[in-house]
Design a protein around this motif. Structure first.
Motif, mmCIF file in Angstrom:
data_model
loop_
_atom_site.group_PDB
_atom_site.id
_atom_site.type_symbol
_atom_site.label_atom_id
_atom_site.label_comp_id
_atom_site.label_asym_id
_atom_site.label_seq_id
_atom_site.Cartn_x
_atom_site.Cartn_y
_atom_site.Cartn_z
ATOM 1 N N VAL A 37 47.106 23.114 39.246
ATOM 2 C CA VAL A 37 48.389 23.772 39.486
ATOM 3 C C VAL A 37 49.349 23.465 38.350
ATOM 4 O O VAL A 37 50.024 24.350 37.809
ATOM 5 C CB VAL A 37 48.988 23.310 40.831
ATOM 6 C CG1 VAL A 37 50.344 23.962 41.066
ATOM 7 C CG2 VAL A 37 48.030 23.608 41.969
ATOM 8 N N MET A 42 45.323 18.737 41.857
ATOM 9 C CA MET A 42 46.709 19.146 41.612
ATOM 10 C C MET A 42 46.898 19.505 40.141
ATOM 11 O O MET A 42 47.702 20.367 39.786
ATOM 12 C CB MET A 42 47.644 18.001 41.995
ATOM 13 C CG MET A 42 49.066 18.411 42.245
ATOM 14 S SD MET A 42 49.182 19.677 43.530
ATOM 15 C CE MET A 42 50.895 20.169 43.294
ATOM 16 N N VAL A 70 45.525 20.149 46.266
ATOM 17 C CA VAL A 70 45.963 21.337 47.003
ATOM 18 C C VAL A 70 44.839 21.728 47.943
ATOM 19 O O VAL A 70 43.673 21.720 47.565
ATOM 20 C CB VAL A 70 46.247 22.523 46.066
ATOM 21 C CG1 VAL A 70 46.716 23.723 46.870
ATOM 22 C CG2 VAL A 70 47.286 22.137 45.046
ATOM 23 N N TYR A 84 41.598 21.540 45.718
ATOM 24 C CA TYR A 84 41.683 21.685 44.269
ATOM 25 C C TYR A 84 42.508 20.526 43.705
ATOM 26 O O TYR A 84 43.525 20.152 44.303
ATOM 27 C CB TYR A 84 42.373 22.996 43.893
ATOM 28 C CG TYR A 84 41.665 24.228 44.403
ATOM 29 C CD1 TYR A 84 40.743 24.903 43.615
ATOM 30 C CD2 TYR A 84 41.918 24.717 45.683
ATOM 31 C CE1 TYR A 84 40.096 26.033 44.082
ATOM 32 C CE2 TYR A 84 41.276 25.846 46.156
ATOM 33 C CZ TYR A 84 40.362 26.500 45.353
ATOM 34 O OH TYR A 84 39.718 27.604 45.819
ATOM 35 N N THR A 140 39.589 32.883 44.086
ATOM 36 C CA THR A 140 40.098 31.773 43.278
ATOM 37 C C THR A 140 39.235 31.521 42.048
ATOM 38 O O THR A 140 39.746 31.088 41.018
ATOM 39 C CB THR A 140 40.180 30.471 44.097
ATOM 40 O OG1 THR A 140 38.925 30.206 44.679
ATOM 41 C CG2 THR A 140 41.237 30.594 45.174
ATOM 42 N N GLU A 175 49.452 28.371 39.586
ATOM 43 C CA GLU A 175 50.425 28.117 40.643
ATOM 44 C C GLU A 175 50.161 28.873 41.943
ATOM 45 O O GLU A 175 50.627 28.471 43.005
ATOM 46 C CB GLU A 175 51.834 28.419 40.128
ATOM 47 C CG GLU A 175 52.285 27.364 39.124
ATOM 48 C CD GLU A 175 53.533 27.775 38.382
ATOM 49 O OE1 GLU A 175 54.097 28.833 38.724
ATOM 50 O OE2 GLU A 175 53.925 27.041 37.466
ATOM 51 N N ASP A 176 49.396 29.943 41.834
ATOM 52 C CA ASP A 176 49.096 30.692 43.055
ATOM 53 C C ASP A 176 48.284 29.865 44.050
ATOM 54 O O ASP A 176 48.243 30.172 45.236
ATOM 55 C CB ASP A 176 48.326 31.976 42.727
ATOM 56 C CG ASP A 176 49.256 33.037 42.149
ATOM 57 O OD1 ASP A 176 50.454 32.721 41.986
ATOM 58 O OD2 ASP A 176 48.793 34.152 41.879
ATOM 59 N N LEU A 177 47.647 28.827 43.532
ATOM 60 C CA LEU A 177 46.836 27.992 44.415
ATOM 61 C C LEU A 177 47.668 27.397 45.547
ATOM 62 O O LEU A 177 47.179 27.191 46.648
ATOM 63 C CB LEU A 177 46.174 26.844 43.629
ATOM 64 C CG LEU A 177 44.938 27.168 42.797
ATOM 65 C CD1 LEU A 177 44.396 25.893 42.177
ATOM 66 C CD2 LEU A 177 43.861 27.841 43.641
ATOM 67 N N GLN A 178 48.928 27.134 45.245
ATOM 68 C CA GLN A 178 49.741 26.518 46.289
ATOM 69 C C GLN A 178 50.624 27.527 47.024
ATOM 70 O O GLN A 178 51.550 27.151 47.719
ATOM 71 C CB GLN A 178 50.579 25.362 45.732
ATOM 72 C CG GLN A 178 51.475 25.707 44.574
ATOM 73 C CD GLN A 178 52.288 24.507 44.123
ATOM 74 O OE1 GLN A 178 52.519 23.586 44.903
ATOM 75 N NE2 GLN A 178 52.718 24.502 42.877
#
Lengths: 269, 269
Positions: free
Chosen positions: A160, A157, A135, A155, A177, A165-168
């Motif tokens: 995630v 994957m 990501v 990051y 983060t 999930e907020d990373l994406q």
DNA sequence: GCAAATTTGTTCGTATGTATT
DNA sequence: CAATACATACGAACAAATTTG
């Protein structure tokens, strides 16, 4: 007889600039005037000007003239920080504090998120196989309206999938983060390594940083952050133009800085 | 239609270089060949070449031709270290260890010592009045025979008066000045601050680093070292060419590096 | 608002110098 | 010494950007 004429002209002008006879922001004589003063052709004078422009000492503006470069007030980023709180310099909260402490205005582009296959370079730094999905969160920053840096974080994957999930999501992660990953996955950032290089900008970068006549080099800072098991949890690549950025690293016990860097006047930070 | 012809030629060549169609070290077509290929005058072709040379992508060699730049294997200096033992990166023992760990050969110029009045800049960093006397120790370093850095350390004259007389002797201080000052005066280095900037080289520097056609920028690293009372005990200014130097800075708990920086192949350090 | 003047940018042609093979 | 290839220098014309009248 060693030096060609254009270098002699350049050296002469350079001396006038560095001695302070010509102050920053002021205009040089026009090419035609210099042509007469040095009894050279216009092209030769232009070669001299080009030489100095390449050194960053002067800038030419079509239709106006040639001017002594005014040094932009450099912005100083402290790259050392407290790794345990995730407060590395140049990022999130610390970064904003640093900017406002210098009484300058920070603006951000909206975060742009992508999912890509890791390049060889990023894969190596994250210690994951090449072409694994990562990501990617990209952001551009301005200080007082001038383009200041472009930053991309990568990051694995895996994070995630494990729930971060907020990373994406293409939205600011309010708490940062580092904090987010600790809260959601219990992953703590135990330290980081910054790797600094300098290179020529590519087309995108030259465009964003507005190097019109250009030739300014840029810093490229690779930050690899590690969790408590010394596993890379993130790679952040930030590029900064060298003409308006400086870095500080503190090691051990040091007092707060109270003075300005090379070259320019006073600046309190 | 936007770009002038020399830029189009430059962009075309650049693409061939970056796509790998032209490998580093190989020769570009001669100016006359390019003149025919692009149906432009030799001067226009030369402008394109100059553009790429300024970006550092190619190098011209009189009498030989124009060649794709071969990236020098960068030398990576770890600036973070243990401040208490005085083992900051880029200095004395640590530095030598770092060089030999990379299996590369370090040579030194003899130390050159002077006594000068502190410039405004140095005085500010040492927090002493301007024009106070300082001892200045200067040294030039080579790695594998190529000029690598120029370093000048400034010590308050006060230290010499209090007994650290070796500081003003033009000889290596075997145990390193940090250790020496602790042994002789009981002054311990408690920490340091590194301040990194990038600028154009001056004439001396361009000459030493052998920038013949030149235009390579240099790092200037100011290290201010502080004693246990947070009083500056030393300022060390080191300049490095950006085309063959990179820096690492570790914060917190990080594993040893095991891979190469951007761009070039593998390098174990 | 427009035209003229000023100033740098691009392109060509040509001649000669210097470094290397 | 000759050939090759880049470096320097001059002159000239027109284009593009900006300021001035």
């Amino acid at each position: 007889m060693a030096n060609p004429m254009y270098r002699q002209i350049a050296d002469d002008l350079r001396e006038q600039i560095e001695s302070g006879a010509l102050v920053p922001g002021s205009q040089l004589p026009t090419e035609l005037e210099l042509r007469e003063r040095y009894s050279a052709s216009r092209n030769t004078v232009r070669d001299a000007i080009k030489w100095l422009a390449n050194l960053g000492l002067i800038q030419t503006r079509p239709g106006q003239g040639t001017f002594i470069t005014e040094l932009k007030t450099p912005f100083v980023t402290t790259l050392s920080g407290d790794p345990l709180t995730g407060l590395g310099g140049g990022e999130g909260g610390t970064f904003k504090a640093e900017v406002s402490a210098a009484r300058r205005l920070l603006t951000n582009s909206p975060v742009q998120v992508e999912i890509q296959n890791a390049t060889r370079e990023i894969a190596a730094r994250l210690r994951i196989p090449e072409n694994t999905e990562v990501v990617l969160r990209h952001e551009r920053r301005f200080i007082d309206g001038t383009p200041y840096s472009m930053q991309t974080s990568y990051y694995p994957m895996d994070l995630v999938i494990r729930g971060a999930e907020d990373l994406q999501k293409a939205a600011d992660i309010e708490q940062g983060t580092v904090t987010y990953l600790r809260e959601v996955l219990g992953i703590t950032q135990a330290g980081y390594r910054d790797w600094i290089t300098v290179r020529a900008p590519n087309a995108t970068e030259a465009d964003f940083f507005n190097f019109s006549p250009d030739r300014v080099a840029i810093y490229e800072v690779f930050r690899t952050a590690f969790d408590g098991n010394q596993i890379p949890m993130r790679v952040t690549v930030t590029v900064y133009p060298t003409d308006r950025n400086q870095f500080i690293f503190n090691v051990g016990s040091v007092p707060p800085p109270h003075n300005a860097p090379a070259g320019d006047g006073d600046q309190d930070i």
